[in-house]
Scaffold this active site. Structure first.
Site, short mmCIF file in Angstrom:
data_model
loop_
_atom_site.label_atom_id
_atom_site.label_comp_id
_atom_site.label_asym_id
_atom_site.label_seq_id
_atom_site.Cartn_x
_atom_site.Cartn_y
_atom_site.Cartn_z
N GLY A 47 0.83 -1.19 0.00
CA GLY A 47 0.00 0.00 0.00
C GLY A 47 0.87 1.24 0.00
CD GLN A 52 3.79 5.68 2.67
OE1 GLN A 52 2.80 5.15 2.20
NE2 GLN A 52 4.85 4.98 3.07
CG HIS A 146 1.19 6.39 5.92
ND1 HIS A 146 2.45 6.72 6.38
CD2 HIS A 146 1.25 5.08 5.60
CE1 HIS A 146 3.23 5.65 6.32
NE2 HIS A 146 2.53 4.63 5.85
NI NI Z 1 3.41 2.76 5.49
#
Ligand code: NI
Length: 177
Positions: A47, A52, A146
């Protein structure tokens, strides 16, 4: 096609709360998703969340095809999930080993809800509403964390259960995810 650099733990952008997506028809969203797919595939990830790659939007992708790296793992459908809302379906928690492309080379034992419902939108703005358990539920919780600036090491209960993948699991050739 563009494989983007994945930010690593220590970068302040991984600790921010991401903003909701409002425009589902935009070229920018489609380009973001293409870059996320390319990057996840290039890294063999399970994922990836938009923050990110430095994009502070509430967008995650995930999916697990039949995979020799996780022989016991269930298959998780390839999913684009935008503006997700997670609702645990029981108080039951379960510990499991996780890794993260933003924490390369490491693994940690992380408690997650075993059953949860997730709702959100797909890339076209259509509603997604699924109730899942086990590994699927774990992956969703990891990716959606996240979006709130949470990396899995922050959830490890006992830091003795955190270490380098090749030391914890010698010979298994685990890659990051
Ligand atoms: Ni992660």
């Amino acid at each position: 096609m563009a494989i983007r650099d994945v930010l690593r733990m220590g970068d302040a952008r991984l600790l921010q709360r991401a903003e909701p997506v409002s425009d589902f028809g935009s070229d920018a969203l489609q380009l973001l998703l293409q870059d996320m797919r390319d990057t996840m595939r290039a890294q063999n990830g399970v994922g990836l969340a938009a923050p990110q790659i430095g994009v502070p939007l509430r967008v995650v992708i995930f999916g697990v095809d039949k995979n020799e790296r996780y022989p016991d793992a269930e298959v998780v459908p390839q999913t684009v999930l935008i503006n997700p809302v997670l609702t645990p379906l029981s108080d039951e928690m379960e510990e499991g080993w996780e890794g993260c492309l933003s924490v390369p080379g490491m693994r940690g034992l992380v408690p997650r809800h075993t059953k949860l419902r997730y709702q959100g939108r797909d890339e076209h703005g259509a509603l997604i509403d699924r109730s899942v358990s086990g590994f699927h539920a774990r992956v969703v919780q990891h990716e959606c964390d996240h979006l709130d600036g949470i990396l899995y090491p922050m959830r490890i209960r006992d830091m003795r259960d955190f270490g380098f993948s090749d030391v914890l699991f010698p010979g298994q050739n685990l890659v990051d995810d």
